[in-house]
Design an enzyme around this catalytic site. Sequence first.
Site, short mmCIF file in Angstrom:
data_model
loop_
_atom_site.label_atom_id
_atom_site.label_comp_id
_atom_site.label_asym_id
_atom_site.label_seq_id
_atom_site.Cartn_x
_atom_site.Cartn_y
_atom_site.Cartn_z
N CYS A 63 2.08 4.56 5.37
CA CYS A 63 3.44 5.20 5.15
C CYS A 63 4.09 3.56 5.18
CB CYS A 63 4.09 5.72 6.23
SG CYS A 63 6.05 5.84 6.16
N CYS B 234 7.28 2.99 7.14
CA CYS B 234 7.00 3.02 8.84
C CYS B 234 6.77 1.63 9.10
CB CYS B 234 5.82 4.00 8.84
SG CYS B 234 6.21 5.82 8.58
#
Length: 184
Positions: free
Chosen positions: A109, A112
């Site tokens: 991600c 993230c």
Amino acid sequence: MAATVIESFAVPCRSRASAPRASASVSSLLCRRGLGLLPQFSGLRCASVPLKVKLAAVSARSRVVRRGAVVCDVQETAVQLPDVTKATWQSLVLDSSVPVLVDFWAPWCGPCRMIEPTVAKLAKVYGGKLKCYKLNTDENPDIATQYGIRSIPTMMIFKNGEKKDTVIGAVPESTLVTSIEKFV
């Protein structure tokens, strides 16, 4: 100190003799040294003639300098967030005497990875008043499901074993600070 290698690139151009008159100024700028590549920039350690180098056994922490590559030195100032797992969830998060911020993330991600330094910085700023952990949702899907994680990154604040607040997405630091200040 770690080094990051940014891939080099070259801009082919015609020689001065064969360049059309309309683009002569651009051609002369790019071909200043007559090599058909960008000029050499010593400040960034960028060479105009790249060499092929085998990078078979280069570790991430080693310093790689190769001709035709830009090398950027960075300091190791980032704080690494500790991991929380299913096995440690109860003791680290639910039984904590101080509020806990949990960053639900996954290695693939991009957002993230963007917000992790911000969360790590806040962990440092709020020292003994707040604990911060990260939970890999790929390795611990049962906890993510239990708390209804449908999008990552998601930051949850727990206090006295209860979920108090949720922030979804790669948000600015000020948004996280506003949420944290309610419970610290």
